[in-house]
Design a protein around this motif. Structure first.
Motif, mmCIF file in Angstrom:
data_model
loop_
_atom_site.group_PDB
_atom_site.id
_atom_site.type_symbol
_atom_site.label_atom_id
_atom_site.label_comp_id
_atom_site.label_asym_id
_atom_site.label_seq_id
_atom_site.Cartn_x
_atom_site.Cartn_y
_atom_site.Cartn_z
ATOM 1 N N ALA A 109 0.829 -1.209 0.000
ATOM 2 C CA ALA A 109 0.000 0.000 0.000
ATOM 3 C C ALA A 109 0.861 1.256 0.000
ATOM 4 C CB ALA A 109 -0.935 -0.011 1.213
ATOM 5 N N LEU A 110 1.982 1.226 0.715
ATOM 6 C CA LEU A 110 2.885 2.379 0.721
ATOM 7 C C LEU A 110 3.420 2.644 -0.685
ATOM 8 C CD1 LEU A 110 4.568 4.543 2.211
ATOM 9 C CD2 LEU A 110 6.282 2.767 2.662
ATOM 10 N N LEU A 111 3.797 1.597 -1.388
ATOM 11 C CA LEU A 111 4.320 1.777 -2.742
ATOM 12 C C LEU A 111 3.276 2.380 -3.672
ATOM 13 C CD1 LEU A 111 6.474 -1.422 -3.380
ATOM 14 C CD2 LEU A 111 7.147 0.789 -2.461
ATOM 15 N N GLN A 112 1.993 2.095 -3.442
ATOM 16 C CA GLN A 112 0.942 2.638 -4.291
ATOM 17 C C GLN A 112 0.866 4.163 -4.196
ATOM 18 O OE1 GLN A 112 0.318 0.306 -6.665
ATOM 19 N NE2 GLN A 112 -1.789 1.004 -6.599
ATOM 20 N N ARG A 113 1.384 4.747 -3.116
ATOM 21 C CA ARG A 113 1.414 6.204 -2.994
ATOM 22 C C ARG A 113 2.327 6.831 -4.055
ATOM 23 N NH1 ARG A 113 0.569 8.927 2.192
ATOM 24 N NH2 ARG A 113 -0.549 7.612 3.662
ATOM 25 N N PHE A 114 3.203 6.011 -4.622
ATOM 26 C CA PHE A 114 4.172 6.515 -5.588
ATOM 27 C C PHE A 114 3.777 6.151 -7.021
ATOM 28 C CE2 PHE A 114 6.220 6.214 -1.530
ATOM 29 C CZ PHE A 114 7.068 7.305 -1.466
ATOM 30 N N ASP A 115 2.467 6.022 -7.263
ATOM 31 C CA ASP A 115 2.038 5.576 -8.584
ATOM 32 C C ASP A 115 2.099 6.666 -9.647
ATOM 33 O OD1 ASP A 115 -0.142 7.113 -7.928
ATOM 34 O OD2 ASP A 115 -1.620 5.512 -8.097
ATOM 35 N N PHE A 116 2.709 7.807 -9.326
ATOM 36 C CA PHE A 116 3.008 8.794 -10.358
ATOM 37 C C PHE A 116 4.286 8.401 -11.107
ATOM 38 C CE2 PHE A 116 4.363 10.203 -6.161
ATOM 39 C CZ PHE A 116 5.719 10.394 -6.321
ATOM 40 N N ILE A 117 4.962 7.363 -10.630
ATOM 41 C CA ILE A 117 6.075 6.751 -11.350
ATOM 42 C C ILE A 117 5.562 5.427 -11.924
ATOM 43 C CG2 ILE A 117 8.451 5.930 -11.233
ATOM 44 C CD1 ILE A 117 8.146 8.871 -10.506
ATOM 45 N N PRO A 118 5.821 5.123 -13.196
ATOM 46 C CA PRO A 118 5.292 3.881 -13.792
ATOM 47 C C PRO A 118 5.690 2.640 -12.998
ATOM 48 C CG PRO A 118 6.248 5.299 -15.490
ATOM 49 C CD PRO A 118 6.596 5.922 -14.168
ATOM 50 N N HIS A 119 4.761 1.707 -12.887
ATOM 51 C CA HIS A 119 5.033 0.459 -12.196
ATOM 52 C C HIS A 119 6.191 -0.303 -12.836
ATOM 53 C CE1 HIS A 119 0.678 0.145 -10.399
ATOM 54 N NE2 HIS A 119 1.359 1.193 -9.974
ATOM 55 N N ALA A 120 6.391 -0.082 -14.136
ATOM 56 C CA ALA A 120 7.479 -0.765 -14.836
ATOM 57 C C ALA A 120 8.846 -0.388 -14.276
ATOM 58 C CB ALA A 120 7.430 -0.448 -16.336
ATOM 59 N N ARG A 121 8.932 0.744 -13.576
ATOM 60 C CA ARG A 121 10.198 1.202 -13.005
ATOM 61 C C ARG A 121 10.363 0.783 -11.544
ATOM 62 N NH1 ARG A 121 13.846 3.413 -13.004
ATOM 63 N NH2 ARG A 121 14.138 5.604 -13.481
ATOM 64 N N LEU A 122 9.292 0.297 -10.937
ATOM 65 C CA LEU A 122 9.334 -0.011 -9.506
ATOM 66 C C LEU A 122 10.180 -1.247 -9.220
ATOM 67 C CD1 LEU A 122 8.262 0.625 -6.652
ATOM 68 C CD2 LEU A 122 6.321 -0.865 -7.171
ATOM 69 N N ASP A 123 11.020 -1.149 -8.207
ATOM 70 C CA ASP A 123 11.805 -2.296 -7.777
ATOM 71 C C ASP A 123 11.182 -2.894 -6.516
ATOM 72 O OD1 ASP A 123 13.666 -4.222 -7.441
ATOM 73 O OD2 ASP A 123 15.334 -2.908 -6.977
ATOM 74 N N ASP A 124 11.437 -2.285 -5.354
ATOM 75 C CA ASP A 124 10.875 -2.859 -4.141
ATOM 76 C C ASP A 124 10.937 -1.866 -2.994
ATOM 77 O OD1 ASP A 124 13.545 -2.767 -3.403
ATOM 78 O OD2 ASP A 124 13.596 -4.780 -2.560
ATOM 79 N N LEU A 125 10.443 -2.322 -1.845
ATOM 80 C CA LEU A 125 10.527 -1.575 -0.600
ATOM 81 C C LEU A 125 11.533 -2.276 0.300
ATOM 82 C CD1 LEU A 125 9.543 0.540 1.499
ATOM 83 C CD2 LEU A 125 7.785 -1.118 2.172
ATOM 84 N N MET A 126 12.641 -1.600 0.569
ATOM 85 C CA MET A 126 13.636 -2.137 1.493
ATOM 86 C C MET A 126 13.514 -1.397 2.823
ATOM 87 S SD MET A 126 17.820 -2.237 1.254
ATOM 88 C CE MET A 126 18.001 -0.502 1.718
ATOM 89 N N VAL A 127 13.595 -2.138 3.913
ATOM 90 C CA VAL A 127 13.524 -1.526 5.239
ATOM 91 C C VAL A 127 14.823 -1.824 5.964
ATOM 92 C CG1 VAL A 127 12.270 -1.391 7.416
ATOM 93 C CG2 VAL A 127 11.021 -1.808 5.288
ATOM 94 N N SER A 128 15.391 -0.794 6.578
ATOM 95 C CA SER A 128 16.634 -0.970 7.322
ATOM 96 C C SER A 128 16.428 -0.569 8.781
ATOM 97 C CB SER A 128 17.762 -0.130 6.710
ATOM 98 O OG SER A 128 17.484 1.253 6.834
ATOM 99 N N TYR A 129 17.156 -1.249 9.635
ATOM 100 C CA TYR A 129 17.167 -0.938 11.069
ATOM 101 C C TYR A 129 18.618 -0.753 11.491
ATOM 102 C CZ TYR A 129 17.382 -1.712 16.097
ATOM 103 O OH TYR A 129 17.669 -1.581 17.433
ATOM 104 N N ALA A 130 18.871 0.261 12.300
ATOM 105 C CA ALA A 130 20.234 0.466 12.790
ATOM 106 C C ALA A 130 20.204 1.167 14.135
ATOM 107 C CB ALA A 130 21.049 1.285 11.794
ATOM 108 N N PRO A 131 21.040 0.731 15.068
ATOM 109 C CA PRO A 131 21.219 1.490 16.313
ATOM 110 C C PRO A 131 22.062 2.728 16.016
ATOM 111 C CG PRO A 131 22.712 -0.373 16.261
ATOM 112 C CD PRO A 131 21.852 -0.485 15.046
ATOM 113 N N ASN A 132 22.301 3.511 17.007
ATOM 114 C CA ASN A 132 23.017 4.777 16.840
ATOM 115 C C ASN A 132 24.352 4.589 16.116
ATOM 116 O OD1 ASN A 132 23.170 7.659 17.417
ATOM 117 N ND2 ASN A 132 24.898 7.124 18.739
#
Length: 392
Positions: A109-132
């Motif tokens: 659903a978050l990626l759908q917010r960016f549908d002003f960019i063609p789906h053909a260009r979409l790769d993925d959603l990466m999430v990172s976690y890091a301490p200080n």
């Protein structure tokens, strides 16, 4: 679907048209409070849980005593237990989990917010976690990315340097020299857009007990060499399937004597060159190549067939709640050709309108499908695992 004239808070009040004209693949854009009250889609423990699953791509990147190390998942509890509890400037780490949108409906659903960019260009959603202090060092990417801050804070530094020398022996493309030209501190809900090849460095900044989580929305940019290689393979398939026919055989009724029988003569080279130049392709062929190539699942993506359901029960459920693409599915279209996970289907008329909506929005509302052939197509895709009622 977003219109070019509709300002978006996601873009800092810019319209999609203005963003594409002024920033896309041109220069960075900092957007404060891009998504108000956004603190993320999952907790650190839930992200770590994903990283322990076999079908999920994940990495732990560590910086220890001046050297970078990368370990690929899946991980177990021991892997996390061995990480430093109190990171320092010379001993820190970060967890990266790819394609979270394949496993989390909220990610898709978050990626759908960016549908002003063609789906053909979409790769993925990466999430990172890091301490200080955690991060993956100064580097550059070959794709466009929106860096959305979840919980915690991250300091982003960018550089327009042309020196792209890399650290020898590092498992990542870490830049040897990094000259800071700008830096911004992103808090929850802030977002930074970066075009390709702009050097950048993100450093986690913990706020008390809240560590940093960043959501990276990436857009693929295949190398021209890769496109050419894949296209030639596609054309070979066309020849093997007799979709592209070159009539006749090699002829040399005008053959002349050669001084060296082992030499490939200029006349032969010219004749074969002329014959190969008969291989032509149209925009339609290019569209078919792009449709199958860009919708083809990555090697790590596996679709689990859905449990057998009768056509009657399927159609009744479709009419009651609608249906959606599976989280792992990619659907594109060009004119009357629809591409789903590397497969192509041709539709016109009302069925084409329904499939266009499915491709654009990734779901279709509750509806009684009157076209029996379209209903069969949707049913076949559902059984294959390409469609899902659970993704609604």
């Amino acid at each position: 679907m977003k219109t070019k004239n509709n300002p978006l808070q996601l873009l800092g009040g810019l319209t999609p048209g203005a963003f594409l004209a002024e920033y896309w693949q041109k220069k960075p854009l900092l957007i404060k409070n891009a998504i108000p009250d956004f603190t993320g889609l999952l907790s650190p423990d839930e992200l770590a849980g994903l990283a322990c699953e076999d079908e999920v791509q994940s990495r732990i990147v560590e910086y220890k005593k001046g050297k970078w190390h990368a370990t690929h998942g899946p991980f177990d509890d021991e892997a996390f237990a061995n990480l430093p509890e109190k990171p320092t400037a010379d001993n820190n780490w970060t967890l990266l989990v790819q394609s979270v949108n394949h496993h989390l409906p909220e990610g898709a659903a978050l990626l759908q917010r960016f549908d002003f960019i063609p789906h053909a260009r979409l790769d993925d959603l990466m999430v990172s976690y890091a301490p200080n202090g955690g991060g993956v060092g100064p580097h550059f990417d070959s794709y466009d990315v929106f860096l959305l801050q979840g919980q915690g804070k991250r300091l982003w530094r960018i550089s327009e340097q042309t020196d792209l020398s890399l650290v020898d022996g590092a498992p990542l493309r870490i830049l040897q020299n990094f000259d800071i030209s700008q830096e911004w501190l992103l808090e929850a809900g802030d977002m930074l857009y970066l075009p390709p090849h702009l050097a950048h460095w993100g450093i986690a900044v913990s706020d008390g007990a809240i560590d940093c989580m960043t959501y990276s929305i990436g857009f693929r940019a295949p190398k021209n060499q890769e496109l050419a290689t894949e296209f030639l393979g596609f054309m070979q398939d066309q020849l093997n399937q007799d979709k592209l026919v070159l009539d006749g055989i090699y002829q040399d009724a005008d053959l002349s004597l050669q001084d060296h029988p082992a030499e490939i003569g200029k006349e032969m080279i010219t004749k074969v060159s002329v014959n190969l130049q008969k291989i032509q392709w149209s925009d339609k062929v290019i569209a078919e190549f792009l449709g199958t190539y860009l919708s083809e699942p990555k090697p790590d993506v596996v679709f689990e067939p859905n449990k057998k359901m009768s056509m009657r029960n399927f159609s009744e459920k479709l009419a009651k709640i609608g249906i959606a693409l599976d989280l792992k599915s990619q659907m594109l279209f060009s004119t009357d050709h629809f591409y789903l996970n590397g497969e192509v289907a041709t539709w016109i008329g009302e069925p084409a309108k329904i499939l266009t909506k499915l491709a654009d929005q990734r779901y279709i509302e509750a509806s009684s499908i009157q076209d029996a052939l379209l209903l069969q197509q949707l049913y076949d895709w559902y059984i294959a695992g390409y469609l899902s009622f659970d993704s609604l």
